[in-house]
Design a protein around this motif. Structure first.
Motif, PDB file in Angstrom:
ATOM      1  N   GLY A   1      58.602  -3.284  24.844  1.00  0.00           N
ATOM      2  CA  GLY A   1      59.282  -2.124  24.691  1.00  0.00           C
ATOM      3  C   GLY A   1      59.585  -1.975  23.311  1.00  0.00           C
ATOM      4  O   GLY A   1      60.461  -0.885  22.902  1.00  0.00           O
ATOM      5  N   VAL A   2      59.058  -2.296  22.265  1.00  0.00           N
ATOM      6  CA  VAL A   2      59.392  -2.438  20.835  1.00  0.00           C
ATOM      7  C   VAL A   2      58.119  -2.591  20.002  1.00  0.00           C
ATOM      8  O   VAL A   2      57.180  -3.205  20.456  1.00  0.00           O
ATOM      9  N   PRO A   3      57.901  -1.971  18.862  1.00  0.00           N
ATOM     10  CA  PRO A   3      56.704  -2.359  18.100  1.00  0.00           C
ATOM     11  C   PRO A   3      56.568  -3.852  17.736  1.00  0.00           C
ATOM     12  O   PRO A   3      57.479  -4.388  17.366  1.00  0.00           O
ATOM     13  N   VAL A   4      55.448  -4.124  17.830  1.00  0.00           N
ATOM     14  CA  VAL A   4      55.083  -5.641  17.522  1.00  0.00           C
ATOM     15  C   VAL A   4      53.947  -5.524  16.393  1.00  0.00           C
ATOM     16  O   VAL A   4      52.776  -4.833  16.628  1.00  0.00           O
ATOM     17  N   VAL A   5      54.350  -5.884  15.113  1.00  0.00           N
ATOM     18  CA  VAL A   5      53.077  -5.788  14.130  1.00  0.00           C
ATOM     19  C   VAL A   5      52.730  -7.122  13.392  1.00  0.00           C
ATOM     20  O   VAL A   5      53.373  -8.133  13.694  1.00  0.00           O
ATOM     21  N   VAL A   6      51.518  -7.060  13.108  1.00  0.00           N
ATOM     22  CA  VAL A   6      50.845  -8.338  12.466  1.00  0.00           C
ATOM     23  C   VAL A   6      50.952  -8.208  11.067  1.00  0.00           C
ATOM     24  O   VAL A   6      50.821  -7.112  10.318  1.00  0.00           O
ATOM     25  N   ASP A   7      51.727  -9.134  10.479  1.00  0.00           N
ATOM     26  CA  ASP A   7      51.677  -9.574   8.890  1.00  0.00           C
ATOM     27  C   ASP A   7      50.953 -10.647   8.515  1.00  0.00           C
ATOM     28  O   ASP A   7      51.465 -11.790   8.843  1.00  0.00           O
ATOM     29  N   ASN A   8      50.102 -10.313   7.697  1.00  0.00           N
ATOM     30  CA  ASN A   8      48.894 -11.371   7.168  1.00  0.00           C
ATOM     31  C   ASN A   8      49.687 -12.066   6.094  1.00  0.00           C
ATOM     32  O   ASN A   8      49.823 -11.297   5.148  1.00  0.00           O
ATOM     33  N   ARG A   9      49.888 -13.220   6.121  1.00  0.00           N
ATOM     34  CA  ARG A   9      50.235 -13.971   4.893  1.00  0.00           C
ATOM     35  C   ARG A   9      49.275 -15.167   4.591  1.00  0.00           C
ATOM     36  O   ARG A   9      49.322 -16.433   4.549  1.00  0.00           O
ATOM     37  N   PRO A  10      48.039 -14.822   3.979  1.00  0.00           N
ATOM     38  CA  PRO A  10      46.968 -15.883   3.936  1.00  0.00           C
ATOM     39  C   PRO A  10      47.282 -16.922   2.596  1.00  0.00           C
ATOM     40  O   PRO A  10      47.891 -16.408   1.922  1.00  0.00           O
ATOM     41  N   GLY A  11      46.382 -17.897   2.694  1.00  0.00           N
ATOM     42  CA  GLY A  11      46.732 -18.811   1.783  1.00  0.00           C
ATOM     43  C   GLY A  11      47.201 -20.230   2.124  1.00  0.00           C
ATOM     44  O   GLY A  11      47.903 -20.350   3.166  1.00  0.00           O
ATOM     45  N   ALA A  12      46.209 -21.168   1.655  1.00  0.00           N
ATOM     46  CA  ALA A  12      46.678 -22.713   1.845  1.00  0.00           C
ATOM     47  C   ALA A  12      46.784 -22.881   3.195  1.00  0.00           C
ATOM     48  O   ALA A  12      47.317 -23.700   3.843  1.00  0.00           O
ATOM     49  N   GLY A  13      45.583 -22.386   3.935  1.00  0.00           N
ATOM     50  CA  GLY A  13      45.466 -22.839   5.247  1.00  0.00           C
ATOM     51  C   GLY A  13      46.650 -22.684   6.401  1.00  0.00           C
ATOM     52  O   GLY A  13      46.853 -23.423   7.200  1.00  0.00           O
ATOM     53  N   GLY A  14      47.419 -21.483   5.836  1.00  0.00           N
ATOM     54  CA  GLY A  14      48.588 -21.240   6.819  1.00  0.00           C
ATOM     55  C   GLY A  14      49.794 -21.858   6.221  1.00  0.00           C
ATOM     56  O   GLY A  14      50.937 -21.431   6.582  1.00  0.00           O
ATOM     57  N   GLN A  15      49.792 -22.397   5.244  1.00  0.00           N
ATOM     58  CA  GLN A  15      51.216 -22.876   4.458  1.00  0.00           C
ATOM     59  C   GLN A  15      51.805 -21.951   4.056  1.00  0.00           C
ATOM     60  O   GLN A  15      53.340 -22.097   4.305  1.00  0.00           O
ATOM     61  N   ILE A  16      51.420 -20.637   3.661  1.00  0.00           N
ATOM     62  CA  ILE A  16      52.326 -19.771   3.046  1.00  0.00           C
ATOM     63  C   ILE A  16      53.239 -19.108   4.223  1.00  0.00           C
ATOM     64  O   ILE A  16      54.226 -18.753   4.069  1.00  0.00           O
ATOM     65  N   ALA A  17      52.441 -18.767   5.199  1.00  0.00           N
ATOM     66  CA  ALA A  17      53.061 -18.055   6.226  1.00  0.00           C
ATOM     67  C   ALA A  17      54.093 -18.869   6.923  1.00  0.00           C
ATOM     68  O   ALA A  17      54.895 -18.452   7.323  1.00  0.00           O
TER      69      ALA A  17
END
Length: 324
Positions: A59-75
Motif C-alpha cells: 500500500g505504499v510506493p516501492v522504488v528501485v534504486d540502482n547503485r551499480p559498481g564493484a559487484g554490488g559493493q557500492i549498494a
C-alpha cells in the motif's frame, strides 16, 4: 489510583512492549530497494517486477534504486549506512553477500553483522554463453573452435571481478587446457552488449541475464552449472554432464535490511513477498527468467547464505586466490 489513570497506564505499558512498525506503515514514506547493478540486467528486471507487485500489497510506493559498481559493493555500503527504519532494502544475489567478503579484504561491510536477512525468493544457475559471431553450437564446439582458430586462447566476459563466473572461467581453462582470461565488466548489461556486438566471444553470467537473447538467437547458452537441466533451457546440458563437478550448491537471491531493523518490519515484508510470489503471473515471469522460485523466511535465507558461503570459501581457497 482511579480507573481512568489505570486505563491510561495499561495503554502506555501495552504500547511500550509492541514492536515498532516500519516507517512506511503510516503511508508517509516509500520503500527503496537497492540494486547493485545497472538497469537492463537480470537483477534489475527482477527487482522492478517485484517492486511493482509489492506496492499493491504494502500500500505504499516501492522504488528501485540502482547503485551499480564493484559487484554490488557500492549498494551494500549504501545499505549499511541507511537508517534501520524499514525504508531501505537491498535485493541481491549471492555474489555481494557470500563471495565479495571472501575475495575483498575490506569490502566496507560485513553481511553477518551489518545486515539482517528479510526473505529469499529464488535460486538460479550460472551459464556459459557464446556470441552469435562464433560458429560454436555447443560447449565442446567452442573448445574446438578456440583451439583451432585462436591457439586455445580466449577472453570470457564476467559481470564482476573476483566473482563466481571468474572462478568458473579459471576452472574451465584448467579442465580443457585452454588459456582463458576472465574479462570483468561493471555488471551483466555491458558484458552482454559486447557479446551482442561480437566484441567478445563468450561470457559467464546468470541464466536470467542470457535467456531472452538465447531465445532470440542472438547468443547461445551452451552450458549451465548444477546437476539438473533448467526447465527454461531443457536442451542445454549441465557442466556436471560435461564432467565439471563440485558446483551442486546453487546461488540464491535474497532481500536484506540494515542491522537493527525492527522485527515487525522483517515479518511484515517477508509475508508481503510471499504473497507476491504466490501470484501465478509473478511465478511464471520469474520462472521464464530462469529462476527456481520459492519463498525463504529470514532464518532459511540465513542458513542458505551460511552454507553457500562455506562451500565457496573452500573453492576459492583451493584455487589459490588471495583476497585483494
Amino acid at each position: 489510583m482511579n480507573l481512568h489513570r489505570r486505563h491510561l497506564l495499561a495503554r502506555a505499558l501495552a504500547a511500550s512492549v509492541l514492536p515498532a512498525l516500519p516507517a512506511w506503515a503510516d503511508g508517509t514514506k516509500p520503500v527503496r530497494i537497492l540494486v547493485g547493478f545497472p538497469p537492463g540486467g537480470g537483477s534489475d528486471a527482477i527487482a522492478r517486477l517485484l517492486a511493482d507487485k509489492l506496492k499493491d500489497v504494502l500500500g505504499v510506493p516501492v522504488v528501485v534504486d540502482n547503485r551499480p559498481g564493484a559487484g554490488g559493493q557500492i549498494a551494500a555500503q549504501v545499505l549499511k549506512a541507511a537508517p534501520a527504519d524499514g525504508t531501505t532494502l537491498f535485493l541481491t544475489h549471492d555474489h555481494t553477500i557470500s563471495i565479495l567478503p571472501l575475495v575483498v579484504k575490506n569490502p566496507g561491510f560485513d553481511p553477518v553483522s551489518d545486515f539482517v536477512p528479510v526473505a529469499g525468493f529464488a535460486t538460479f544457475v550460472n551459464a556459459f554463453a557464446v556470441s552469435g559471431g562464433t560458429p560454436a553450437r555447443s560447449f565442446n564446439e567452442y573448445v574446438q573452435w578456440l583451439q583451432a582458430a585462436r591457439g586455445g586462447q580466449g577472453a570470457v566476459g564476467v559481470p564482476a571481478p573476483a566473482s563466481t563466473p571468474e572462478f568458473l572461467v579459471k576452472l574451465l581453462g584448467r579442465k580443457y587446457r585452454l588459456d582463458l582470461v576472465a574479462a570483468p565488466y561493471r555488471g551483466s548489461a555491458p558484458m552482454i552488449g559486447d557479446m551482442l556486438g561480437n566484441q567478445i566471444a563468450a561470457g559467464v553470467g546468470s541464466v536470467q541475464d542470457f535467456i531472452e537473447h538465447h531465445r532470440g538467437g542472438k547468443l547461445r547458452v551452451v552450458g549451465v552449472l548444477g546437476t539438473q537441466r533448467q526447465a527454461a533451457l531443457p536442451d542445454v546440458p549441465t557442466f556436471d554432464e560435461l564432467g565439471l563437478k563440485g558446483f551442486e550448491d546453487l546461488p540464491y537471491y535474497g532481500i536484506y535490511a540494515p542491522a537493527g531493523t525492527p522485527g515487525a518490519f522483517i515479518a511484515q515484508f517477508s509475508a508481503a513477498l510471499a504473497q507476491v510470489l504466490a501470484q501465478p503471473a509473478v511465478h511464471e515471469q520469474l520462472t521464464t527468467l530462469g529462476l527456481t522460485v520459492g519463498h525463504m523466511a529470514p532464518g532459511q535465507l540465513a542458513a542458505r547464505q551460511k552454507a553457500y558461503t562455506a562451500a565457496w570459501a573452500r573453492i576459492i581457497r583451493n584455487s589459490g586466490f588471495t583476497a585483494q
